[in-house]
Design a protein around this motif. Structure first.
Motif, mmCIF file in Angstrom:
data_model
loop_
_atom_site.group_PDB
_atom_site.id
_atom_site.type_symbol
_atom_site.label_atom_id
_atom_site.label_comp_id
_atom_site.label_asym_id
_atom_site.label_seq_id
_atom_site.Cartn_x
_atom_site.Cartn_y
_atom_site.Cartn_z
ATOM 1 N N GLN A 48 6.314 -6.184 1.164
ATOM 2 C CA GLN A 48 7.090 -5.459 2.172
ATOM 3 C C GLN A 48 7.953 -4.377 1.524
ATOM 4 N N LYS A 49 8.606 -4.730 0.432
ATOM 5 C CA LYS A 49 9.481 -3.782 -0.265
ATOM 6 C C LYS A 49 8.674 -2.615 -0.833
ATOM 7 N N VAL A 50 7.493 -2.909 -1.374
ATOM 8 C CA VAL A 50 6.650 -1.846 -1.918
ATOM 9 C C VAL A 50 6.246 -0.859 -0.816
ATOM 10 N N VAL A 51 5.865 -1.381 0.341
ATOM 11 C CA VAL A 51 5.493 -0.509 1.458
ATOM 12 C C VAL A 51 6.704 0.318 1.899
ATOM 13 N N ASP A 52 7.856 -0.304 2.021
ATOM 14 C CA ASP A 52 9.071 0.432 2.396
ATOM 15 C C ASP A 52 9.368 1.554 1.397
ATOM 16 N N LEU A 53 9.253 1.250 0.104
ATOM 17 C CA LEU A 53 9.497 2.266 -0.928
ATOM 18 C C LEU A 53 8.473 3.396 -0.858
ATOM 19 N N MET A 54 7.216 3.046 -0.601
ATOM 20 C CA MET A 54 6.173 4.072 -0.492
ATOM 21 C C MET A 54 6.436 5.007 0.686
ATOM 22 N N VAL A 55 6.783 4.426 1.828
ATOM 23 C CA VAL A 55 7.038 5.242 3.018
ATOM 24 C C VAL A 55 8.279 6.112 2.805
ATOM 25 N N LYS A 56 9.296 5.566 2.158
ATOM 26 C CA LYS A 56 10.502 6.345 1.875
ATOM 27 C C LYS A 56 10.199 7.491 0.905
ATOM 28 N N GLN A 57 9.418 7.207 -0.126
ATOM 29 C CA GLN A 57 9.126 8.207 -1.163
ATOM 30 C C GLN A 57 8.096 9.240 -0.704
ATOM 31 N N TYR A 58 7.026 8.773 -0.052
ATOM 32 C CA TYR A 58 5.899 9.654 0.255
ATOM 33 C C TYR A 58 5.791 10.026 1.737
ATOM 34 N N THR A 59 6.664 9.507 2.567
ATOM 35 C CA THR A 59 6.690 9.734 4.026
ATOM 36 C C THR A 59 5.289 9.588 4.626
ATOM 37 N N ASP A 60 4.788 10.642 5.262
ATOM 38 C CA ASP A 60 3.509 10.537 5.967
ATOM 39 C C ASP A 60 2.293 10.509 5.047
ATOM 40 N N ALA A 66 -1.793 5.209 -0.941
ATOM 41 C CA ALA A 66 -2.258 3.822 -1.072
ATOM 42 C C ALA A 66 -3.773 3.785 -1.219
ATOM 43 N N VAL A 67 -4.478 4.606 -0.441
ATOM 44 C CA VAL A 67 -5.943 4.684 -0.554
ATOM 45 C C VAL A 67 -6.328 5.151 -1.951
ATOM 46 N N LYS A 68 -5.662 6.187 -2.454
ATOM 47 C CA LYS A 68 -5.970 6.716 -3.787
ATOM 48 C C LYS A 68 -5.736 5.666 -4.869
ATOM 49 N N VAL A 69 -4.624 4.957 -4.779
ATOM 50 C CA VAL A 69 -4.318 3.917 -5.769
ATOM 51 C C VAL A 69 -5.387 2.825 -5.722
ATOM 52 N N LEU A 70 -5.771 2.402 -4.530
ATOM 53 C CA LEU A 70 -6.813 1.373 -4.417
ATOM 54 C C LEU A 70 -8.123 1.852 -5.014
ATOM 55 N N ARG A 71 -8.461 3.121 -4.801
ATOM 56 C CA ARG A 71 -9.692 3.664 -5.404
ATOM 57 C C ARG A 71 -9.574 3.712 -6.928
ATOM 58 N N ASP A 72 -8.388 4.104 -7.423
ATOM 59 C CA ASP A 72 -8.165 4.114 -8.874
ATOM 60 C C ASP A 72 -8.325 2.719 -9.471
ATOM 61 N N MET A 73 -8.012 1.694 -8.676
ATOM 62 C CA MET A 73 -8.128 0.307 -9.108
ATOM 63 C C MET A 73 -9.554 -0.233 -8.916
ATOM 64 N N LYS A 74 -10.435 0.585 -8.388
ATOM 65 C CA LYS A 74 -11.822 0.183 -8.078
ATOM 66 C C LYS A 74 -11.871 -0.837 -6.942
ATOM 67 N N GLN A 75 -10.867 -0.807 -6.075
ATOM 68 C CA GLN A 75 -10.826 -1.642 -4.868
ATOM 69 C C GLN A 75 -11.359 -0.787 -3.708
ATOM 70 N N ASN A 76 -12.607 -0.325 -3.856
ATOM 71 C CA ASN A 76 -13.169 0.648 -2.927
ATOM 72 C C ASN A 76 -13.343 0.110 -1.509
ATOM 73 N N ASP A 77 -13.677 -1.160 -1.364
ATOM 74 C CA ASP A 77 -13.831 -1.718 -0.017
ATOM 75 C C ASP A 77 -12.489 -1.719 0.716
ATOM 76 N N LEU A 78 -11.442 -2.161 0.034
ATOM 77 C CA LEU A 78 -10.112 -2.157 0.647
ATOM 78 C C LEU A 78 -9.659 -0.730 0.948
ATOM 79 N N ALA A 79 -9.940 0.191 0.022
ATOM 80 C CA ALA A 79 -9.552 1.592 0.217
ATOM 81 C C ALA A 79 -10.249 2.180 1.442
ATOM 82 N N SER A 80 -11.543 1.937 1.577
ATOM 83 C CA SER A 80 -12.295 2.454 2.725
ATOM 84 C C SER A 80 -11.800 1.839 4.023
ATOM 85 N N ASP A 81 -11.516 0.550 3.998
ATOM 86 C CA ASP A 81 -11.015 -0.130 5.190
ATOM 87 C C ASP A 81 -9.645 0.426 5.591
#
Length: 144
Positions: A48-60, A66-81
């Motif tokens: 929850q805190k990570v999401v709050d920090l992301m929204v505060k830092q990166y707004t819209d 988050a999608v880019k980070v998941l792709r960088d982690m090779k979590q492509n299914d989660l990123a696409s979803d």
């Protein structure tokens, strides 16, 4: 309709503890063009805190990052979803035709007709805001 914040949170819930730690590392050490979130803010942060920090830092742009980070982690299914869910987070009736008349969003695989202001029509498959796997053919039927 879920907010982008909830959609991101629900996606992070699918990460195992070790993967969540890697996700945080990517936020502290992002690729070029993305402002890092300071390690001191992310230290011991839960999802929850990570999401709050992301929204505060990166707004819209939090969802896109988050999608880019998941792709960088090779979590492509989660990123696409996540990407699909974020794109689906558009209010109904938000489209418009060339004549300015509202167009109701259609379901996948539907052809829609748009009437132009000069009386002609355009038949086009609805492809905005979707993920396509495989080839796509768009054919034009020009009338003389």
């Amino acid at each position: 309709m879920a907010t982008p914040k909830r959609v991101i949170y629900n996606t992070l819930e699918n990460l195992k503890s070790d993967d969540f730690t890697v996700f945080i590392w990517h936020l502290e050490n992002p690729t070029e063009g993305i402002e890092p979130i300071p390690e001191s803010k992310l230290e011991n942060a839960n999802r929850q805190k990570v999401v709050d920090l992301m929204v505060k830092q990166y707004t819209d742009k939090a969802g896109t990052i988050a999608v880019k980070v998941l792709r960088d982690m090779k979590q492509n299914d989660l990123a696409s979803d996540l990407e699909r869910k974020l794109q689906g987070d558009v209010p109904a009736g938000g489209g418009a035709s060339s004549s300015g008349t509202s167009v109701t969003p259609q379901t996948t695989g539907v052809t829609m007709t748009i009437r132009s202001s000069n009386g002609g029509t355009v038949n086009a498959p609805l492809i905005h805001g979707c993920v396509v796997n495989g080839s796509v053919n768009l054919n034009s039927k020009d009338k003389p």
